[in-house]
Design an enzyme around this catalytic site. Structure first.
Site, PDB file in Angstrom:
ATOM      1  N   HIS A  52       0.854  -1.194   0.000  1.00 41.36           N
ATOM      2  CA  HIS A  52       0.000   0.000   0.000  1.00 41.36           C
ATOM      3  C   HIS A  52       0.894   1.250   0.000  1.00 41.36           C
ATOM      4  CE1 HIS A  52      -3.663  -2.265   1.897  1.00 41.36           C
ATOM      5  NE2 HIS A  52      -3.248  -2.785   0.749  1.00 41.36           N
ATOM      6  N   GLU A  54       1.285   3.715   2.123  1.00 46.29           N
ATOM      7  CA  GLU A  54       2.009   4.026   3.368  1.00 46.29           C
ATOM      8  C   GLU A  54       3.296   3.198   3.445  1.00 46.29           C
ATOM      9  OE1 GLU A  54      -1.143   3.186   2.950  1.00 46.29           O
ATOM     10  OE2 GLU A  54      -2.461   3.907   4.540  1.00 46.29           O
ATOM     11  N   ARG A 195     -11.721   6.803 -21.008  1.00 44.80           N
ATOM     12  CA  ARG A 195     -11.942   5.347 -21.018  1.00 44.80           C
ATOM     13  C   ARG A 195     -10.823   4.639 -20.240  1.00 44.80           C
ATOM     14  NH1 ARG A 195     -13.328   4.287 -27.443  1.00 44.80           N
ATOM     15  NH2 ARG A 195     -15.464   5.090 -27.421  1.00 44.80           N
ATOM     16  N   THR A 207     -26.750   1.218 -30.420  1.00 44.12           N
ATOM     17  CA  THR A 207     -25.440   1.862 -30.613  1.00 44.12           C
ATOM     18  C   THR A 207     -24.473   0.858 -31.234  1.00 44.12           C
ATOM     19  OG1 THR A 207     -25.797   3.375 -28.790  1.00 44.12           O
ATOM     20  CG2 THR A 207     -23.511   2.958 -29.376  1.00 44.12           C
ATOM     21  N   ASP A 211     -23.199   1.716 -34.884  1.00 39.80           N
ATOM     22  CA  ASP A 211     -21.840   2.293 -34.860  1.00 39.80           C
ATOM     23  C   ASP A 211     -20.725   1.256 -34.966  1.00 39.80           C
ATOM     24  OD1 ASP A 211     -23.223   4.593 -34.421  1.00 39.80           O
ATOM     25  OD2 ASP A 211     -22.440   4.976 -32.414  1.00 39.80           O
ATOM     26  N   LEU A 215     -14.657   0.740 -28.709  1.00 42.45           N
ATOM     27  CA  LEU A 215     -14.639   1.146 -27.295  1.00 42.45           C
ATOM     28  C   LEU A 215     -13.269   0.964 -26.646  1.00 42.45           C
ATOM     29  CD1 LEU A 215     -18.134  -0.286 -26.192  1.00 42.45           C
ATOM     30  CD2 LEU A 215     -17.619   1.945 -27.197  1.00 42.45           C
ATOM     31  N   GLY A 294     -26.584   4.271 -26.235  1.00 37.51           N
ATOM     32  CA  GLY A 294     -27.140   5.473 -26.837  1.00 37.51           C
ATOM     33  C   GLY A 294     -28.168   6.164 -25.955  1.00 37.51           C
ATOM     34  N   SER A 300     -32.201   5.829 -19.387  1.00 39.65           N
ATOM     35  CA  SER A 300     -32.668   4.970 -18.296  1.00 39.65           C
ATOM     36  C   SER A 300     -31.794   5.145 -17.046  1.00 39.65           C
ATOM     37  CB  SER A 300     -32.792   3.513 -18.739  1.00 39.65           C
ATOM     38  OG  SER A 300     -31.603   3.064 -19.308  1.00 39.65           O
TER      39      SER A 300
HETATM   40  N1  LIG Z   1     -23.031  11.044 -30.042  1.00 42.72           N
HETATM   41  C1  LIG Z   1     -22.821  10.140 -29.117  1.00 42.72           C
HETATM   42  O1  LIG Z   1     -22.090  10.354 -28.153  1.00 42.72           O
HETATM   43  C2  LIG Z   1     -23.488   8.833 -29.212  1.00 42.72           C
HETATM   44  C3  LIG Z   1     -24.438   8.588 -30.164  1.00 42.72           C
HETATM   45  N2  LIG Z   1     -25.060   7.393 -30.227  1.00 42.72           N
HETATM   46  C4  LIG Z   1     -26.109   7.218 -31.196  1.00 42.72           C
HETATM   47  O2  LIG Z   1     -27.309   6.886 -30.514  1.00 42.72           O
HETATM   48  C5  LIG Z   1     -28.096   6.025 -31.316  1.00 42.72           C
HETATM   49  C6  LIG Z   1     -28.503   4.824 -30.525  1.00 42.72           C
HETATM   50  O3  LIG Z   1     -29.308   5.225 -29.430  1.00 42.72           O
HETATM   51  P1  LIG Z   1     -30.661   4.465 -29.101  1.00 42.72           P
HETATM   52  O4  LIG Z   1     -31.417   4.251 -30.361  1.00 42.72           O
HETATM   53  O5  LIG Z   1     -31.335   5.170 -28.002  1.00 42.72           O
HETATM   54  O6  LIG Z   1     -30.148   3.037 -28.685  1.00 42.72           O
HETATM   55  P2  LIG Z   1     -29.338   2.348 -27.482  1.00 42.72           P
HETATM   56  O7  LIG Z   1     -27.932   2.185 -27.870  1.00 42.72           O
HETATM   57  O8  LIG Z   1     -29.654   2.980 -26.171  1.00 42.72           O
HETATM   58  O9  LIG Z   1     -29.982   0.908 -27.575  1.00 42.72           O
HETATM   59  C7  LIG Z   1     -31.337   0.744 -27.389  1.00 42.72           C
HETATM   60  C8  LIG Z   1     -31.664  -0.714 -27.287  1.00 42.72           C
HETATM   61  O10 LIG Z   1     -30.854  -1.297 -26.276  1.00 42.72           O
HETATM   62  C9  LIG Z   1     -31.667  -1.994 -25.345  1.00 42.72           C
HETATM   63  N3  LIG Z   1     -31.816  -1.149 -24.145  1.00 42.72           N
HETATM   64  C10 LIG Z   1     -31.272   0.070 -23.924  1.00 42.72           C
HETATM   65  N4  LIG Z   1     -31.573   0.503 -22.690  1.00 42.72           N
HETATM   66  C11 LIG Z   1     -32.338  -0.451 -22.137  1.00 42.72           C
HETATM   67  C12 LIG Z   1     -32.967  -0.572 -20.868  1.00 42.72           C
HETATM   68  N5  LIG Z   1     -32.861   0.362 -19.937  1.00 42.72           N
HETATM   69  N6  LIG Z   1     -33.676  -1.685 -20.630  1.00 42.72           N
HETATM   70  C13 LIG Z   1     -33.801  -2.673 -21.559  1.00 42.72           C
HETATM   71  N7  LIG Z   1     -33.211  -2.606 -22.768  1.00 42.72           N
HETATM   72  C14 LIG Z   1     -32.485  -1.507 -23.043  1.00 42.72           C
HETATM   73  C15 LIG Z   1     -33.011  -2.204 -26.067  1.00 42.72           C
HETATM   74  O11 LIG Z   1     -32.831  -3.316 -26.903  1.00 42.72           O
HETATM   75  P3  LIG Z   1     -34.058  -4.297 -27.357  1.00 42.72           P
HETATM   76  O12 LIG Z   1     -34.977  -3.443 -28.145  1.00 42.72           O
HETATM   77  O13 LIG Z   1     -33.376  -5.377 -28.143  1.00 42.72           O
HETATM   78  O14 LIG Z   1     -34.697  -4.823 -26.133  1.00 42.72           O
HETATM   79  C16 LIG Z   1     -33.101  -0.948 -26.875  1.00 42.72           C
HETATM   80  O15 LIG Z   1     -33.928  -1.055 -28.017  1.00 42.72           O
HETATM   81  C17 LIG Z   1     -27.263   5.684 -32.524  1.00 42.72           C
HETATM   82  O16 LIG Z   1     -27.699   6.486 -33.597  1.00 42.72           O
HETATM   83  C18 LIG Z   1     -25.864   6.050 -32.121  1.00 42.72           C
HETATM   84  O17 LIG Z   1     -25.083   6.436 -33.212  1.00 42.72           O
HETATM   85  C19 LIG Z   1     -24.748   6.391 -29.369  1.00 42.72           C
HETATM   86  C20 LIG Z   1     -23.805   6.569 -28.419  1.00 42.72           C
HETATM   87  C21 LIG Z   1     -23.131   7.817 -28.231  1.00 42.72           C
HETATM   88  N1  LIG Z   2     -20.298  10.023 -32.167  1.00 43.39           N
HETATM   89  C1  LIG Z   2     -19.466  10.303 -31.141  1.00 43.39           C
HETATM   90  C2  LIG Z   2     -19.209   9.362 -30.117  1.00 43.39           C
HETATM   91  N2  LIG Z   2     -19.812   8.149 -30.161  1.00 43.39           N
HETATM   92  C3  LIG Z   2     -19.481   7.076 -29.222  1.00 43.39           C
HETATM   93  O1  LIG Z   2     -18.243   6.478 -29.539  1.00 43.39           O
HETATM   94  C4  LIG Z   2     -18.438   5.126 -29.947  1.00 43.39           C
HETATM   95  C5  LIG Z   2     -17.429   4.718 -30.982  1.00 43.39           C
HETATM   96  O2  LIG Z   2     -16.270   4.344 -30.290  1.00 43.39           O
HETATM   97  P1  LIG Z   2     -14.977   3.828 -31.075  1.00 43.39           P
HETATM   98  O3  LIG Z   2     -15.410   2.762 -32.032  1.00 43.39           O
HETATM   99  O4  LIG Z   2     -14.056   3.323 -29.996  1.00 43.39           O
HETATM  100  O5  LIG Z   2     -14.415   5.016 -31.781  1.00 43.39           O
HETATM  101  C6  LIG Z   2     -19.847   5.131 -30.460  1.00 43.39           C
HETATM  102  O6  LIG Z   2     -20.450   3.873 -30.504  1.00 43.39           O
HETATM  103  C7  LIG Z   2     -20.528   5.988 -29.429  1.00 43.39           C
HETATM  104  O7  LIG Z   2     -20.698   5.307 -28.201  1.00 43.39           O
HETATM  105  N3  LIG Z   2     -18.364   9.713 -29.125  1.00 43.39           N
HETATM  106  C8  LIG Z   2     -17.742  10.923 -29.089  1.00 43.39           C
HETATM  107  O8  LIG Z   2     -16.979  11.185 -28.169  1.00 43.39           O
HETATM  108  N4  LIG Z   2     -17.973  11.813 -30.079  1.00 43.39           N
HETATM  109  C9  LIG Z   2     -18.816  11.568 -31.085  1.00 43.39           C
HETATM  110  O9  LIG Z   2     -18.974  12.440 -31.934  1.00 43.39           O
HETATM  111 ZN   LIG Z   3      -2.945  -0.287   3.949  1.00 38.81          ZN
END
Ligand SMILES: NC(=O)C1=CN([C@@H]2O[C@H](COP(=O)(O)OP(=O)(O)OC[C@H]3O[C@@H](n4cnc5c(N)ncnc54)[C@H](OP(=O)(O)O)[C@@H]3O)[C@@H](O)[C@H]2O)C=CC1
Ligand SMILES: Nc1c(N[C@@H]2O[C@H](COP(=O)(O)O)[C@@H](O)[C@H]2O)[nH]c(=O)[nH]c1=O
Ligand SMILES: [Zn+2]
Length: 349
Positions: A52, A54, A195, A207, A211, A215, A294, A300
């Site tokens: 640790h 310390e 990350r 997502t 996409d 990650l 997404g 949620s």
């Molecule tokens: N700009 C950014 O930083 C980011 C952008 N995006 C964009 O967002 C979009 C995707 O978002 P979105 O459509 O909302 O989809 P999500 O990625 O949140 O996926 C939604 C699906 O995942 C499952 N799911 C998600 N949350 C829950 C929950 N709480 N409980 C149960 N099932 C859950 C369900 O699957 P099922 O229907 O099979 O049950 C649902 O239909 C894409 O266009 C992506 O490019 C995504 C990440 C980051």
């Molecule tokens: N579009 C978007 C993001 N999108 C997030 O990054 C993921 C892609 O990760 P990777 O494949 O590792 O590059 C994508 O699925 C989503 O979760 N992130 C951001 O910082 N800026 C952006 O404009």
């Molecule tokens: Zn200790």
């Protein structure tokens, strides 16, 4: 508080930050030993199983005879239990260090107050709460993991100036799935750095489908977090990056399945999946999770109030229509700029 004490605790905090992630599941503690206003020893927690902070600080002191005239600054209450290593509080006692300044208490039940008790019983001068807020920040993952029995949850997304996280986009072809980039290159590198600081990273089904994310932390030096996908009916094709095997990956699903590169974990989708996922991650000793989207998954976490921090990158572009961004009804605690992108930092109330 005397500026001198703050200065040395600041150094202990900086040391603690060096060990983040490596020390899991131990907290990454920093410790400094000072004699006559000179730092004579310092250290931070080694990788799990190692000494640790310390112990490392004490071992780094060249002239052990100075310890009985020294002060120790340590970011977290010294431990009092036998884990992989013997208790630090007993070592501090044995080495006759007379004064100990502690950043914050360890609320982990095996320690909580007992480390301080050992030192007080041994007649040592103990001060608690020096730069407490900064020390709580340093140990937020470890403390949340033990206090709330779940990982520390950080939400992160990138949105356009007019509040969209993606363009209107239909992906049936699946082969060409890739993200729509909203944030700039510097922000993307910052995301890789974020990350690298977290233990796990989580995305929703759509997502992954739209996409095909990897990650990973490919543009920085740190290790990639454990990847987690929610995929109830296993819609995400197994030639996608999340199944590559380059990083440990869990898939939460209702299906009973096997794949050599991922671990499937069955949960009940007829009730909220978030407590089930967080409980399973706790079981896996995962102390923090970055939720990257997404919209539905992020929303949620917000609606079920199961988040601790949110990082929102706001890019310069405008989409007019598309997937709208999740909403947090709080004011950011901090705003900064990355070459024109705005980074808003929220803390859950
Ligand atoms: N700009 C950014 O930083 C980011 C952008 N995006 C964009 O967002 C979009 C995707 O978002 P979105 O459509 O909302 O989809 P999500 O990625 O949140 O996926 C939604 C699906 O995942 C499952 N799911 C998600 N949350 C829950 C929950 N709480 N409980 C149960 N099932 C859950 C369900 O699957 P099922 O229907 O099979 O049950 C649902 O239909 C894409 O266009 C992506 O490019 C995504 C990440 C980051
Ligand atoms: N579009 C978007 C993001 N999108 C997030 O990054 C993921 C892609 O990760 P990777 O494949 O590792 O590059 C994508 O699925 C989503 O979760 N992130 C951001 O910082 N800026 C952006 O404009
Ligand atoms: Zn200790």
């Amino acid at each position: 508080m005397d500026a001198m004490h703050l200065k040395y605790m600041q150094r202990a905090i900086a040391l603690g930050h060096k060990g983040t992630r490596l020390s899991y599941p131990n907290p990454s503690v920093g410790a400094v030993i000072v004699c006559n206003d000179v730092i004579i020893g310092e250290g931070y927690t080694d990788a799990y199983g190692g000494p640790h902070a310390e112990v490392n600080a004490i071992n780094s002191v060249k002239d052990e005879s100075l310890l009985s005239k020294s002060t120790m600054y340590v970011t977290l209450e010294p431990c009092s239990h036998y884990g992989k290593t013997p208790p630090c509080a007993n070592l501090i006692e044995a080495k006759k260090i007379p004064k100990i300044y502690i950043g914050c208490m360890d609320t982990f039940s095996k320690v909580s107050g007992k480390g301080i008790e050992i030192l007080l019983k041994a007649g040592r001068e103990v001060h608690v709460g020096i730069l407490e807020e900064e020390c709580l920040e340093l140990h937020k993952r470890f403390l949340t993991f033990h206090n709330k029995q779940r990982p520390y949850v950080i939400l992160k997304w990138a949105e356009t100036k007019d509040g969209f996280i993606d363009k209107e986009r239909i992906v049936d072809g699946i082969e060409d799935a890739k993200p729509t980039w909203i944030s700039n290159e510097l922000s993307q590198q910052k995301v890789h750095q974020i990350r690298a600081e977290e233990h796990a990273i989580l995305v929703g089904t759509k997502t992954a489908l739209k996409d095909n994310p990897s990650l990973t932390t490919r543009s920085v030096a740190g290790a990639s977090p454990i990847r987690i996908l929610v995929d109830r009916t296993l819609k995400v094709p197994q030639h996608y990056s999340l199944y590559s095997g380059e990083v440990k990956t869990f898939v939460f699903t209702e299906q009973n399945a096997v794949h050599e590169n991922v671990v499937f974990k069955q949960i009940d989708f007829s009730k909220s999946i978030l407590p089930q996922i967080l409980a399973e991650l706790h079981q896996e000793n995962i102390q923090s999770v970055l939720v990257e989207g997404g919209k539905q998954l992020l929303t949620s976490f917000i609606e079920e109030d199961l988040w601790d921090e949110a990082l929102v990158f706001v890019g310069k572009s405008q989409f007019t229509k598309g997937v709208t961004a999740p909403e947090i009804k709080l004011k950011p605690i901090k705003e900064s700029y990355l070459q024109g992108d705005l980074l808003k930092h929220y803390i859950s109330s």
